[in-house]
Design a protein around this motif. Sequence first.
Motif, PDB file in Angstrom:
ATOM      1  N   ALA A 138      -0.448 -52.415 -13.008  1.00  0.00           N
ATOM      2  CA  ALA A 138      -0.068 -53.583 -12.213  1.00  0.00           C
ATOM      3  C   ALA A 138      -0.758 -54.839 -12.738  1.00  0.00           C
ATOM      4  O   ALA A 138      -0.169 -55.919 -12.765  1.00  0.00           O
ATOM      5  CB  ALA A 138      -0.406 -53.353 -10.739  1.00  0.00           C
ATOM      6  N   TRP A 139      -2.008 -54.687 -13.149  1.00  0.00           N
ATOM      7  CA  TRP A 139      -2.715 -55.846 -13.709  1.00  0.00           C
ATOM      8  C   TRP A 139      -2.023 -56.328 -14.983  1.00  0.00           C
ATOM      9  O   TRP A 139      -1.799 -57.527 -15.175  1.00  0.00           O
ATOM     10  CB  TRP A 139      -4.162 -55.473 -14.008  1.00  0.00           C
ATOM     11  N   GLY A 141       0.986 -55.979 -15.728  1.00  0.00           N
ATOM     12  CA  GLY A 141       2.290 -56.536 -15.377  1.00  0.00           C
ATOM     13  C   GLY A 141       2.211 -57.987 -14.946  1.00  0.00           C
ATOM     14  O   GLY A 141       3.215 -58.710 -14.999  1.00  0.00           O
ATOM     15  N   GLY A 142       1.045 -58.422 -14.480  1.00  0.00           N
ATOM     16  CA  GLY A 142       0.841 -59.825 -14.187  1.00  0.00           C
ATOM     17  C   GLY A 142       1.320 -60.324 -12.846  1.00  0.00           C
ATOM     18  O   GLY A 142       1.225 -61.520 -12.567  1.00  0.00           O
ATOM     19  N   ARG A 143       1.820 -59.450 -11.976  1.00  0.00           N
ATOM     20  CA  ARG A 143       2.302 -59.884 -10.667  1.00  0.00           C
ATOM     21  C   ARG A 143       1.208 -59.660  -9.625  1.00  0.00           C
ATOM     22  O   ARG A 143       0.752 -58.533  -9.429  1.00  0.00           O
ATOM     23  CB  ARG A 143       3.565 -59.125 -10.266  1.00  0.00           C
ATOM     24  N   VAL A 144       0.809 -60.737  -8.981  1.00  0.00           N
ATOM     25  CA  VAL A 144      -0.279 -60.659  -8.011  1.00  0.00           C
ATOM     26  C   VAL A 144       0.051 -59.710  -6.874  1.00  0.00           C
ATOM     27  O   VAL A 144      -0.780 -58.887  -6.472  1.00  0.00           O
ATOM     28  CB  VAL A 144      -0.617 -62.055  -7.456  1.00  0.00           C
ATOM     29  N   ASP A 145       1.275 -59.798  -6.322  1.00  0.00           N
ATOM     30  CA  ASP A 145       1.623 -58.960  -5.173  1.00  0.00           C
ATOM     31  C   ASP A 145       1.573 -57.475  -5.516  1.00  0.00           C
ATOM     32  O   ASP A 145       1.090 -56.657  -4.727  1.00  0.00           O
ATOM     33  CB  ASP A 145       2.996 -59.343  -4.615  1.00  0.00           C
ATOM     34  N   GLU A 146       2.043 -57.116  -6.718  1.00  0.00           N
ATOM     35  CA  GLU A 146       2.014 -55.714  -7.126  1.00  0.00           C
ATOM     36  C   GLU A 146       0.577 -55.241  -7.349  1.00  0.00           C
ATOM     37  O   GLU A 146       0.217 -54.105  -7.012  1.00  0.00           O
ATOM     38  CB  GLU A 146       2.840 -55.511  -8.390  1.00  0.00           C
ATOM     39  N   PHE A 147      -0.248 -56.116  -7.908  1.00  0.00           N
ATOM     40  CA  PHE A 147      -1.640 -55.727  -8.137  1.00  0.00           C
ATOM     41  C   PHE A 147      -2.386 -55.548  -6.810  1.00  0.00           C
ATOM     42  O   PHE A 147      -3.185 -54.621  -6.666  1.00  0.00           O
ATOM     43  CB  PHE A 147      -2.361 -56.769  -8.994  1.00  0.00           C
ATOM     44  N   ASP A 188      -3.471 -67.366  -7.335  1.00  0.00           N
ATOM     45  CA  ASP A 188      -2.032 -67.383  -7.619  1.00  0.00           C
ATOM     46  C   ASP A 188      -1.660 -66.621  -8.881  1.00  0.00           C
ATOM     47  O   ASP A 188      -0.510 -66.220  -9.057  1.00  0.00           O
ATOM     48  CB  ASP A 188      -1.530 -68.827  -7.740  1.00  0.00           C
ATOM     49  N   THR A 189      -2.615 -66.438  -9.776  1.00  0.00           N
ATOM     50  CA  THR A 189      -2.344 -65.737 -11.031  1.00  0.00           C
ATOM     51  C   THR A 189      -3.480 -64.772 -11.334  1.00  0.00           C
ATOM     52  O   THR A 189      -4.610 -64.942 -10.862  1.00  0.00           O
ATOM     53  CB  THR A 189      -2.204 -66.726 -12.211  1.00  0.00           C
TER      54      THR A 189
END
Length: 227
Positions: A138-139, A141-147, A188-189
Amino acid sequence: MTPSDDPAAVPPRGQRVRDTIAQLRERILGGEWPVGGRIPTEPQLVAALGVGRNTVREAVRALAHAGVLECRQGSGTYVVSTDELAPVVARRLTDDRTAEVVEVRRAFEVEAARLAALRRTPDDLAALDDALAAREAAWRGGRVDEFVEADAALHTAVVAAAHNRMLAELYASVGTALRRTIATAMGDTLEPERHVDHARLVAAIRAGDPERAAVEAGAFLEPPPGA
């Protein structure tokens, strides 16, 4: 006329909902659906309980309102408590009290890590490995919500490995606040300097080292600056 054809043999709607709530509670209390786990989908519940969709929907909604279940958009419905104590804790932490939430997390997670190192089973270790791999994916992948979800899932797996049902229930009750503190820490990121390696925590639990596991669990749970 058979009993099933007799309208008097069919319980009124309110009674069907109450009976369905009782059946759901029984399965939760019996451990079929553990705290932190996802319950079957609505169609599966309809088939398993022999009632209509509306009855299942109302029963699930009632248990969600009571704080026993939590409906997560796009993910499913999860067990967050087996009694009324955990929802009280959850409501207490709904305000913007980040420092307090971090302190509560620390109290729960440090002890959970210590107990997990003493009690973990092969299945627990497999679950921890899977959760750690999913977190790292998930990290990347870069998407905060998924991480945020993957990180929360790893911490939940550590608590599950402690094999203390009350601790698991209380921890599940702070699930929303837990995700909020993770999201706040990430911003945010997903910036490289914010990444925290949890591999050492999992390794300490695998090694059966309770003191090192407790240290690793507490190392990244410090109150925000100025709190």
